[in-house]
Design an enzyme around this catalytic site. Structure first.
Site, PDB file in Angstrom:
ATOM      1  N   ASP A 107       0.840  -1.201   0.000  1.00  0.00           N
ATOM      2  CA  ASP A 107       0.000   0.000   0.000  1.00  0.00           C
ATOM      3  C   ASP A 107       0.873   1.249   0.000  1.00  0.00           C
ATOM      4  O   ASP A 107       1.897   1.289   0.688  1.00  0.00           O
ATOM      5  CB  ASP A 107      -0.852   0.002   1.284  1.00  0.00           C
ATOM      6  N   LYS A 133      -0.469  -0.229  -4.312  1.00  0.00           N
ATOM      7  CA  LYS A 133      -1.885   0.155  -4.346  1.00  0.00           C
ATOM      8  C   LYS A 133      -1.992   1.610  -3.919  1.00  0.00           C
ATOM      9  O   LYS A 133      -1.295   2.016  -2.985  1.00  0.00           O
ATOM     10  CB  LYS A 133      -2.696  -0.738  -3.394  1.00  0.00           C
ATOM     11  N   GLU A 161     -14.193  -0.795  -1.994  1.00  0.00           N
ATOM     12  CA  GLU A 161     -14.409  -0.921  -0.547  1.00  0.00           C
ATOM     13  C   GLU A 161     -15.738  -0.296  -0.159  1.00  0.00           C
ATOM     14  O   GLU A 161     -16.032   0.858  -0.522  1.00  0.00           O
ATOM     15  CB  GLU A 161     -13.247  -0.254   0.221  1.00  0.00           C
TER      16      GLU A 161
HETATM   17  O1  KIV Z   1      -5.167  -1.290   3.991  1.00  0.00           O
HETATM   18  C1  KIV Z   1      -5.795  -2.307   3.674  1.00  0.00           C
HETATM   19  O2  KIV Z   1      -5.694  -3.367   4.298  1.00  0.00           O
HETATM   20  C2  KIV Z   1      -6.691  -2.198   2.521  1.00  0.00           C
HETATM   21  C3  KIV Z   1      -7.580  -3.353   2.228  1.00  0.00           C
HETATM   22  C4  KIV Z   1      -8.633  -3.462   3.240  1.00  0.00           C
HETATM   23  C5  KIV Z   1      -8.116  -3.314   0.851  1.00  0.00           C
HETATM   24  O3  KIV Z   1      -6.693  -1.206   1.858  1.00  0.00           O
END
Ligand code: KIV
Length: 292
Positions: free
Chosen positions: A92, A122, A191
């Site tokens: 992320d 992401k 989400e």
């Molecule tokens: O940070 C995270 O775990 C997420 C998922 C829930 C998609 O963005």
């Protein structure tokens, strides 16, 4: 019973996920933040492992994901990397790591890919991220989009609510998804979106949708690991199904161990080491014979 590793189908990649969607396969994604969890989740055959910024909520104890830094994500990506062989590893991009321009965004993503050895990043946001997504894709970085509820916007949103509940909001979500696909993402997290809208988006894009609180029609389902295994605190959202209660299991183990220590039954002689006879004789210490 010895633990048997399940059959290991081939390594998952960003293109293989798109091909799986084309074949109509359902896929699974879980978060992981450390080496042991990563190994367990990977060996269980989960297709995608996400080092999410949910790290802030479930591991670091922040109230939300906003304070999570790139350095923090990076430490956890490196740990997870050591435990993953087959799954696609996605890192992320935390709040602040892509908000100060395209060059900074590329720099942040490159750290996750080069130092952390993530295979994709992401980032949250729809049409307003299109330029950044195009730039990352242009730099050979695989990108997962994230629309619907974007937890990094909590200070603007005020609360975690289902998104896309009006016709206008739903159309905007679809436009976001199409714009991200056009920009080159290989998948899109949806989400907290009504299942009908998640279905419409899933059927409108060729890249897999990754649903969390978005119903059964998404191509990939994702959950936060700690929610799935009962290691989270506070009220769980309705989309979480707890498959284990590790909080109870761990509390029980810790409590029984503490009791055993306090009543003198831990450690036993078998759980400690004796002095060799020769040294005992020289020191004039009597050795008790331990039954094995
Ligand atoms: O940070 C995270 O775990 C997420 C998922 C829930 C998609 O963005």
């Amino acid at each position: 019973m010895p633990y048997l590793k399940p059959e290991r189908p081939e390594k998952v990649s960003a293109p293989s996920l798109i091909a799986s969607k084309a074949r109509g396969e359902r896929m699974v994604c879980l978060t992981a933040y450390d080496y042991p969890t990563a190994r367990i989740v990977d060996e269980a055959g989960i297709d995608v492992i996400l080092v999410g910024d949910s790290l802030g909520n479930v591991v670091l104890g922040y109230g939300n994901t906003v304070p999570v830094t790139l350095e923090e994500i990076l430490v956890h990506v490196k740990a997870v990397r050591r435990g993953v062989e087959r799954a696609l590893l996605v890192a992320d991009m935390p709040y602040g790591s892509f908000h100060t321009g395209a060059d900074d965004t590329v720099r942040s993503a490159l750290r996750l890919v080069k130092e952390g050895e993530a295979e994709a990043v992401k980032l949250e946001g729809g049409q307003k991220r299109v330029k950044l997504v195009k730039r990352l894709v242009n730099e050979e970085i695989a990108v997962m989009g994230h629309i619907g509820l974007t937890p990094q916007s909590i200070n603007q949103l005020g609360a975690y609510r289902v998104q896309g509940k009006t016709a206008d909001a739903a159309r905007r979500l679809l436009d976001d998804a199409l714009a991200l696909e056009d920009a080159g993402v290989f998948s899109i997290v949806l989400e907290l979106v009504p299942r009908e809208i998640a279905r419409m988006i899933t059927e409108s894009v060729k890249v897999p949708t990754v649903g969390i609180g978005a119903g059964v029609h998404c191509d990939i389902q994702v959950l936060v690991f700690h929610d799935l295994v009962g290691m989270a605190f506070g009220k769980l959202p309705r989309f979480v199904r707890e498959y284990a209660n590790l909080r109870e299991t761990i509390t029980d183990a810790v409590t029984r161990w503490a009791e055993d220590v306090r009543n003198g039954t831990y450690p036993s002689e078998q759980e400690s080491y004796g002095l060799p006879a020769e040294a005992a004789e020289e020191l004039n210490i009597e050795i008790k014979k331990v039954k094995t």
